[in-house]
Design an enzyme around this catalytic site. Structure first.
Site, PDB file in Angstrom:
ATOM      1  N   CYS A  94      -8.678  -9.547   1.785  1.00  0.00           N
ATOM      2  CA  CYS A  94      -7.374  -9.250   2.395  1.00  0.00           C
ATOM      3  C   CYS A  94      -6.527 -10.508   2.557  1.00  0.00           C
ATOM      4  O   CYS A  94      -5.367 -10.423   2.989  1.00  0.00           O
ATOM      5  CB  CYS A  94      -7.560  -8.563   3.740  1.00  0.00           C
ATOM      6  N   HIS A 368      -0.949  -2.137   5.226  1.00  0.00           N
ATOM      7  CA  HIS A 368      -1.876  -3.191   4.807  1.00  0.00           C
ATOM      8  C   HIS A 368      -2.340  -2.966   3.359  1.00  0.00           C
ATOM      9  O   HIS A 368      -3.478  -2.573   3.128  1.00  0.00           O
ATOM     10  CB  HIS A 368      -3.060  -3.212   5.784  1.00  0.00           C
TER      11      HIS A 368
HETATM   12  N1  COA Z   1      -2.977   4.650  12.051  1.00  0.00           N
HETATM   13  C1  COA Z   1      -2.291   5.727  12.519  1.00  0.00           C
HETATM   14  N2  COA Z   1      -2.222   6.910  11.858  1.00  0.00           N
HETATM   15  C2  COA Z   1      -2.873   6.986  10.692  1.00  0.00           C
HETATM   16  C3  COA Z   1      -3.591   5.903  10.146  1.00  0.00           C
HETATM   17  C4  COA Z   1      -3.635   4.700  10.879  1.00  0.00           C
HETATM   18  N3  COA Z   1      -4.330   3.636  10.424  1.00  0.00           N
HETATM   19  N4  COA Z   1      -4.144   6.289   8.967  1.00  0.00           N
HETATM   20  C5  COA Z   1      -3.754   7.557   8.771  1.00  0.00           C
HETATM   21  N5  COA Z   1      -3.004   7.986   9.809  1.00  0.00           N
HETATM   22  C6  COA Z   1      -2.450   9.310  10.034  1.00  0.00           C
HETATM   23  C7  COA Z   1      -1.738   9.873   8.824  1.00  0.00           C
HETATM   24  O1  COA Z   1      -0.372   9.529   8.816  1.00  0.00           O
HETATM   25  C8  COA Z   1      -1.996  11.346   8.999  1.00  0.00           C
HETATM   26  O2  COA Z   1      -1.092  11.817   9.988  1.00  0.00           O
HETATM   27  P1  COA Z   1      -0.512  13.326   9.956  1.00  0.00           P
HETATM   28  O3  COA Z   1      -1.705  14.227   9.975  1.00  0.00           O
HETATM   29  O4  COA Z   1       0.357  13.421  11.167  1.00  0.00           O
HETATM   30  O5  COA Z   1       0.250  13.427   8.653  1.00  0.00           O
HETATM   31  C9  COA Z   1      -3.383  11.414   9.609  1.00  0.00           C
HETATM   32  O6  COA Z   1      -3.559  10.164  10.265  1.00  0.00           O
HETATM   33  C10 COA Z   1      -4.478  11.618   8.593  1.00  0.00           C
HETATM   34  O7  COA Z   1      -4.261  10.681   7.532  1.00  0.00           O
HETATM   35  P2  COA Z   1      -5.345  10.390   6.437  1.00  0.00           P
HETATM   36  O8  COA Z   1      -4.679   9.558   5.367  1.00  0.00           O
HETATM   37  O9  COA Z   1      -6.029  11.644   6.018  1.00  0.00           O
HETATM   38  O10 COA Z   1      -6.385   9.457   7.223  1.00  0.00           O
HETATM   39  P3  COA Z   1      -7.805   9.031   6.733  1.00  0.00           P
HETATM   40  O11 COA Z   1      -8.797   9.675   7.611  1.00  0.00           O
HETATM   41  O12 COA Z   1      -7.953   9.182   5.262  1.00  0.00           O
HETATM   42  O13 COA Z   1      -7.781   7.445   7.039  1.00  0.00           O
HETATM   43  C11 COA Z   1      -8.603   5.639   8.346  1.00  0.00           C
HETATM   44  C12 COA Z   1      -7.807   6.949   8.350  1.00  0.00           C
HETATM   45  C13 COA Z   1      -8.537   5.025   9.724  1.00  0.00           C
HETATM   46  C14 COA Z   1     -10.065   5.924   7.991  1.00  0.00           C
HETATM   47  C15 COA Z   1      -7.976   4.680   7.287  1.00  0.00           C
HETATM   48  O14 COA Z   1      -6.643   4.433   7.626  1.00  0.00           O
HETATM   49  C16 COA Z   1      -8.720   3.357   7.203  1.00  0.00           C
HETATM   50  O15 COA Z   1      -9.792   3.279   6.604  1.00  0.00           O
HETATM   51  N6  COA Z   1      -8.149   2.273   7.743  1.00  0.00           N
HETATM   52  C17 COA Z   1      -8.767   0.960   7.684  1.00  0.00           C
HETATM   53  C18 COA Z   1      -8.432   0.279   6.400  1.00  0.00           C
HETATM   54  C19 COA Z   1      -9.181  -1.000   6.260  1.00  0.00           C
HETATM   55  O16 COA Z   1     -10.359  -1.112   6.582  1.00  0.00           O
HETATM   56  N7  COA Z   1      -8.532  -2.027   5.710  1.00  0.00           N
HETATM   57  C20 COA Z   1      -9.122  -3.314   5.523  1.00  0.00           C
HETATM   58  C21 COA Z   1      -9.192  -4.002   6.803  1.00  0.00           C
HETATM   59  S1  COA Z   1     -10.176  -5.457   6.794  1.00  0.00           S
END
Ligand code: COA
Length: 421
Positions: A94, A368
């Site tokens: 990242c 991100h």
């Molecule tokens: N913060 C707030 N809302 C979020 C979000 C986040 N990080 N990620 C998704 N959403 C929301 C979407 O907008 C959607 O909202 P809606 O239902 O109102 O339309 C809902 O949550 C579901 O979205 P979806 O894309 O299906 O979520 P997901 O379950 O596939 O992913 C996480 C959620 C947290 C697992 C994913 O964002 C993630 O893995 N984040 C971390 C990424 C990471 O590790 N990056 C590297 C860092 S070192």
């Protein structure tokens, strides 16, 4: 004996461009980067001829896994008309874009080049979340960590629970960071989540009403964020709104030597400090509540710039999870160990506070796209220092800005300090 590090000659950023960050089905890395490149061209106050760009360094974590496309730097260079200049992809998880930025900086400081383009790009949202999580996990130690079931939300959850244990923080401490970053991101038209938490609460209430379902009765943001249905646990104590999202995005920056900076801009932003450090994987470190590479990179950058943490007017820090922002503000010396959480609770890091952090919305709200994020941080600092950050512009006419970009759980960290003169 540690050497004191100085740039051989000064370097300035004279142009920045950024695509929207978000989920864009049908757009490839090329499309995203072209958007960034076009905006970068128009941002250079006095214009420039792209044929004068002598080299291109691109941050990209894993086009290989996310898009099935490695080796993107020469292809993007060609796509924007820069072939046959040297073009290389840099990878630091990242922190890929800040690795690329430092390479461009060193290329100019060494005297090798006068004008370099640095970029970052990642297209993550084509894959299912399970595959995205696996791809991201390749930035951890697959032998000792991933094999034991760790993924990135799990790593940062371990850091968060250790921080709670050591310093008495609560889940609300972390929520305060998310609330603040959504507040800032709502003022950033390029952000993935352009909504404040209270706006999201209202939208959910309206949706429930329209569907004839019971209308939630959250009295404030903390009650909303504590609701398992509205804000599910991802890895205790990290909930959905503690995580940065999965994102697509591209960024392009134009760097030139100090001697020629005024040919391109009356208001160049100078790079006065650069620090970079590495560390072993998280499992092998003595502490879960501090990142040693961040402390060392910050120390090196402060020394080069001849400033201290107290001099920094604003910072964009690597808030891949809310706990990461709190730890960053301590590692960078803005707050003592264990006090970053209290600072977040007391609003000291808000736009109105004495130490504004992540005015762009940060990775949490702006988005991100991992290989582009470090360059996206520089876009915000450049705009804030030039007084061009629109509705989220800081009142205090900032002069010194800092970026802190972490790869993995801190195996890589780069800190850069920027000055408006
Ligand atoms: N913060 C707030 N809302 C979020 C979000 C986040 N990080 N990620 C998704 N959403 C929301 C979407 O907008 C959607 O909202 P809606 O239902 O109102 O339309 C809902 O949550 C579901 O979205 P979806 O894309 O299906 O979520 P997901 O379950 O596939 O992913 C996480 C959620 C947290 C697992 C994913 O964002 C993630 O893995 N984040 C971390 C990424 C990471 O590790 N990056 C590297 C860092 S070192």
């Amino acid at each position: 004996m540690r050497k004191s590090r100085k740039l051989n000659r000064g370097v300035a950023v004279v142009g920045v461009g950024m695509s929207n960050f978000g989920a864009f089905p049908g757009m490839s890395s090329r499309d995203l980067f072209v958007d960034a490149f076009k905006e970068m061209r128009t941002s250079v106050d006095k214009g420039f001829d792209p044929k004068e760009i002598e080299a291109f360094y691109l941050g990209n974590f894993s086009g290989d896994l996310f898009e099935g496309q490695a080796h993107q730097a020469p292809m993007l260079a060609d796509w924007v008309g820069l072939s046959p200049i040297p073009a290389a992809r840099l990878e630091g998880a990242c922190a890929s874009a800040s690795v690329a930025f430092r390479e461009g900086l060193l290329g100019i400081a060494s005297g090798m080049y006068d004008m370099v383009m640095v970029g970052g790009v990642e297209k993550m949202t084509d894959l299912h979340i399970s595959k995205v999580t696996d791809a991201l996990a390749t930035a951890a130690d697959i032998t000792y960590e991933v094999s034991a079931g760790f993924t990135f939300p799990g790593f940062y959850a371990s850091m968060a629970s250790a921080y709670m244990h050591q310093y008495g923080a609560t889940p609300e401490t972390f929520m305060r960071v998310g609330i603040k970053n959504h507040e800032n991101g709502a003022l950033n038209k390029k952000a993935q989540f352009g909504a404040r938490i209270p706006d999201l609460m209202e939208a959910k209430k309206t949706k429930a009403l329209q569907k004839g379902k019971p209308i939630p009765t959250w009295k404030d943001e903390i009650e909303f964020l504590s609701d398992d249905r509205a804000n599910p646990l991802i890895a205790w104590p990290m909930r959905l709104f503690d995580c940065s999202p999965v994102s697509d995005g591209g960024v392009a920056l134009l760097l030139v030597s100090e001697e020629i900076a005024h040919q391109f801009s009356d208001d160049p932003i100078y790079v006065i400090g650069s620090g970079s450090a590495s560390a072993g994987a998280l499992h092998s470190r003595p502490s879960l509540t501090s990142i040693p590479s961040a402390k060392l990179a910050a120390q090196n950058a402060y020394e080069m710039a001849n400033v201290t943490a107290k001099d920094i007017d604003l910072a964009e820090v690597h808030d891949c999870f809310t706990i990461a922002e709190i730890i960053a503000t301590e590692d960078l010396g803005f707050f003592d160990a264990g006090k970053g959480g209290i600072a977040a609770e007391e609003g000291l890091t808000s736009r109105q506070g004495p130490q504004p952090i992540n005015t762009s919305g940060g990775l949490k709200s702006k988005g991100h796209p991992v290989g582009a994020s470090g360059a996206g941080q520089i876009v915000e600092i450049w705009k804030q220092l030039r007084g061009q950050a629109g509705e989220r512009q800081l009142d205090k006419s900032p002069r010194l800005g800092l970026t802190h970009n972490v790869g993995g759980t801190g195996q890589t960290c780069n800190v850069h300090i920027f000055e408006r003169r």
